[in-house]
Design an enzyme around this catalytic site. Sequence first.
Site, PDB file in Angstrom:
ATOM      1  N   CYS A  99       0.816  -1.237   0.000  1.00  0.00           N
ATOM      2  CA  CYS A  99       0.000   0.000   0.000  1.00  0.00           C
ATOM      3  C   CYS A  99       0.840   1.274   0.000  1.00  0.00           C
ATOM      4  O   CYS A  99       0.359   2.332  -0.399  1.00  0.00           O
ATOM      5  CB  CYS A  99      -0.927   0.019   1.208  1.00  0.00           C
ATOM      6  SG  CYS A  99      -2.053  -1.375   1.248  1.00  0.00           S
ATOM      7  N   HIS A 108      -3.813   7.238   3.117  1.00  0.00           N
ATOM      8  CA  HIS A 108      -4.155   5.918   2.579  1.00  0.00           C
ATOM      9  C   HIS A 108      -5.586   5.586   2.993  1.00  0.00           C
ATOM     10  O   HIS A 108      -5.991   5.839   4.120  1.00  0.00           O
ATOM     11  CB  HIS A 108      -3.179   4.891   3.152  1.00  0.00           C
ATOM     12  CG  HIS A 108      -3.471   3.496   2.740  1.00  0.00           C
ATOM     13  ND1 HIS A 108      -3.675   3.152   1.419  1.00  0.00           N
ATOM     14  CD2 HIS A 108      -3.602   2.344   3.454  1.00  0.00           C
ATOM     15  CE1 HIS A 108      -3.915   1.858   1.351  1.00  0.00           C
ATOM     16  NE2 HIS A 108      -3.885   1.347   2.570  1.00  0.00           N
ATOM     17  N   ASN A 163     -10.108  -0.297  -0.206  1.00  0.00           N
ATOM     18  CA  ASN A 163      -8.656  -0.140  -0.126  1.00  0.00           C
ATOM     19  C   ASN A 163      -8.045  -0.587  -1.457  1.00  0.00           C
ATOM     20  O   ASN A 163      -8.056  -1.779  -1.767  1.00  0.00           O
ATOM     21  CB  ASN A 163      -8.144  -0.987   1.041  1.00  0.00           C
ATOM     22  CG  ASN A 163      -6.640  -0.892   1.220  1.00  0.00           C
ATOM     23  OD1 ASN A 163      -5.940  -0.341   0.384  1.00  0.00           O
ATOM     24  ND2 ASN A 163      -6.151  -1.453   2.314  1.00  0.00           N
TER      25      ASN A 163
HETATM   26  O1  UT7 Z   1      -3.674  -1.372   3.837  1.00  0.00           O
HETATM   27  C1  UT7 Z   1      -3.512  -2.231   4.914  1.00  0.00           C
HETATM   28  C2  UT7 Z   1      -4.610  -3.217   4.892  1.00  0.00           C
HETATM   29  N1  UT7 Z   1      -5.191  -3.600   6.116  1.00  0.00           N
HETATM   30  C3  UT7 Z   1      -5.988  -2.844   6.888  1.00  0.00           C
HETATM   31  O2  UT7 Z   1      -6.097  -1.680   6.802  1.00  0.00           O
HETATM   32  C4  UT7 Z   1      -6.763  -3.596   7.937  1.00  0.00           C
HETATM   33  C5  UT7 Z   1      -6.897  -2.859   9.222  1.00  0.00           C
HETATM   34  N2  UT7 Z   1      -7.892  -3.534  10.038  1.00  0.00           N
HETATM   35  C6  UT7 Z   1      -9.219  -3.269   9.907  1.00  0.00           C
HETATM   36  O3  UT7 Z   1      -9.602  -2.440   9.103  1.00  0.00           O
HETATM   37  C7  UT7 Z   1     -10.183  -4.006  10.800  1.00  0.00           C
HETATM   38  O4  UT7 Z   1      -9.477  -4.706  11.806  1.00  0.00           O
HETATM   39  C8  UT7 Z   1     -11.108  -4.979  10.010  1.00  0.00           C
HETATM   40  C9  UT7 Z   1     -12.093  -4.198   9.189  1.00  0.00           C
HETATM   41  C10 UT7 Z   1     -10.271  -5.886   9.120  1.00  0.00           C
HETATM   42  C11 UT7 Z   1     -11.904  -5.859  10.977  1.00  0.00           C
HETATM   43  O5  UT7 Z   1     -12.675  -5.052  11.869  1.00  0.00           O
HETATM   44  P1  UT7 Z   1     -12.731  -5.399  13.420  1.00  0.00           P
HETATM   45  O6  UT7 Z   1     -13.645  -4.443  14.052  1.00  0.00           O
HETATM   46  O7  UT7 Z   1     -11.307  -5.440  13.911  1.00  0.00           O
HETATM   47  O8  UT7 Z   1     -13.412  -6.821  13.414  1.00  0.00           O
HETATM   48  P2  UT7 Z   1     -12.828  -8.199  13.976  1.00  0.00           P
HETATM   49  O9  UT7 Z   1     -11.682  -8.683  13.166  1.00  0.00           O
HETATM   50  O10 UT7 Z   1     -12.626  -8.061  15.466  1.00  0.00           O
HETATM   51  O11 UT7 Z   1     -14.066  -9.171  13.733  1.00  0.00           O
HETATM   52  C12 UT7 Z   1     -15.272  -9.035  14.479  1.00  0.00           C
HETATM   53  C13 UT7 Z   1     -16.240 -10.122  14.053  1.00  0.00           C
HETATM   54  C14 UT7 Z   1     -15.630 -11.505  14.069  1.00  0.00           C
HETATM   55  O12 UT7 Z   1     -16.616 -12.407  14.531  1.00  0.00           O
HETATM   56  P3  UT7 Z   1     -16.587 -12.961  16.035  1.00  0.00           P
HETATM   57  O13 UT7 Z   1     -15.279 -13.672  16.147  1.00  0.00           O
HETATM   58  O14 UT7 Z   1     -16.669 -11.752  16.899  1.00  0.00           O
HETATM   59  O15 UT7 Z   1     -17.786 -13.850  16.095  1.00  0.00           O
HETATM   60  C15 UT7 Z   1     -15.362 -11.786  12.608  1.00  0.00           C
HETATM   61  O16 UT7 Z   1     -15.407 -13.170  12.309  1.00  0.00           O
HETATM   62  O17 UT7 Z   1     -16.655  -9.883  12.714  1.00  0.00           O
HETATM   63  C16 UT7 Z   1     -16.518 -11.089  11.944  1.00  0.00           C
HETATM   64  N3  UT7 Z   1     -16.255 -10.709  10.555  1.00  0.00           N
HETATM   65  C17 UT7 Z   1     -17.240 -10.452   9.684  1.00  0.00           C
HETATM   66  N4  UT7 Z   1     -18.584 -10.481   9.786  1.00  0.00           N
HETATM   67  C18 UT7 Z   1     -19.307 -10.146   8.703  1.00  0.00           C
HETATM   68  C19 UT7 Z   1     -15.061 -10.523   9.944  1.00  0.00           C
HETATM   69  N5  UT7 Z   1     -15.250 -10.153   8.668  1.00  0.00           N
HETATM   70  C20 UT7 Z   1     -16.584 -10.091   8.470  1.00  0.00           C
HETATM   71  C21 UT7 Z   1     -17.397  -9.766   7.385  1.00  0.00           C
HETATM   72  N6  UT7 Z   1     -18.740  -9.807   7.540  1.00  0.00           N
HETATM   73  N7  UT7 Z   1     -16.892  -9.407   6.188  1.00  0.00           N
END
Ligand code: UT7
Length: 360
Positions: free
Chosen positions: A111, A249, A279
Amino acid sequence: MPYAQITGWGKCLPPAVLSNEDLAQFMDTSDEWITSRTGIRERRICHCNFSDMAVVAARRALAAANLEADQIDLILLGSLTMDSLCPNTASLVQNAIGAHNAASIDLNSACTGFLYGLHIGTSLIRSGAHRKILVIGGEFISHYMNWARRDVAVLFGDACGAVVLEADEAPGGLIASRIGCEMDTSSAIQITNLGSAYSRLNEDFLYLGWNFEGQEVFKRAIKGMSFACEDVLQRAGLSITDIDLMVPHQANQRILDALAKRLGMPQERIMVNVQRYGNTSAGTIPVALTEALEEGRIKPGDHVLMASFGAGLTWGAALVRWGERVTPLAFSDAELPPCNSTALEILAPHIARYKARMEE
Ligand code: UT7
């Protein structure tokens, strides 16, 4: 010592739109989850090669600067989704646009690819080694996506942007920048099964894996980008109140909000388009910069602060004092080949393959 002014800019967004509702048709997700966790509503899916997008963005940037391709002496192309291992994509762009006087370098820092390119390109102009450089950043990330991973697949989209840097005696352009890479976090974002670290003796390379530690990257992104921003402001002898527009970004609206809070930057002075494109990795900053200019959000002499982070984990920030011109000198009629499919139709074979793999 010459300065390196940004004299041209251009973007290329493939036309096929993949909405959150489209994603919910084939994976266990929802518009509500994606919008509330990321701010993303839709993203674009490329129907051609990555280099096709890079060529269109480059031609538009050249037109904005009113330059012929053969006046360019270097192409720096930031991307991790090259057309092929060899030759590099910068050389494909060089050939397609007719930049026969240009050396061509691909640069993979995920990125941060565009910011790394801007930093290196400016240094090469300041040193006198080059006079006119095309810096391109973009990604065809849907091609390398694991369509069985809802925590990753909803975040990314395809796009490309480009700027022209020109040697100029008038002070301006990139006045301070800082790039870096965090140790011990290389596995936080990792595409597996493709590359010399992985076996070529089985078919796993058809099914790319993604190591993706979302929360870890989230925290480090805010820390890394705010550190880099504060560092470049200090180097330039400026404070955040001197910044007219921030072009960060675009990975997640929540990251942008936290970054704004930490830096004390008002929301209205931050360029945000993550809701439309997701992204797009190395494409995010040149596309957002081009749109900021199109929307009249950059004025002559403005201070524009850019910041990025990505796999590596690489990070960087760049502070530009904009020149006198904020409108293109000319326009290019370059376009992508026609697209007759919807985003879901383009992705259908890939989705089917990952689905079958999950069921094995
Ligand atoms: O350019 C660099 C690229 N990377 C990034 O910028 C990523 C930076 N990180 C983020 O933007 C966030 O951490 C995410 C958007 C990836 C995730 O958000 P979060 O609030 O940290 O969610 P999480 O990973 O804690 O997941 C919460 C829940 C989980 O379920 P449980 O374990 O609580 O039951 C996930 O399994 O959300 C679930 N989950 C989803 N649910 C519906 C994960 N992805 C999805 C989805 N739809 N697409």
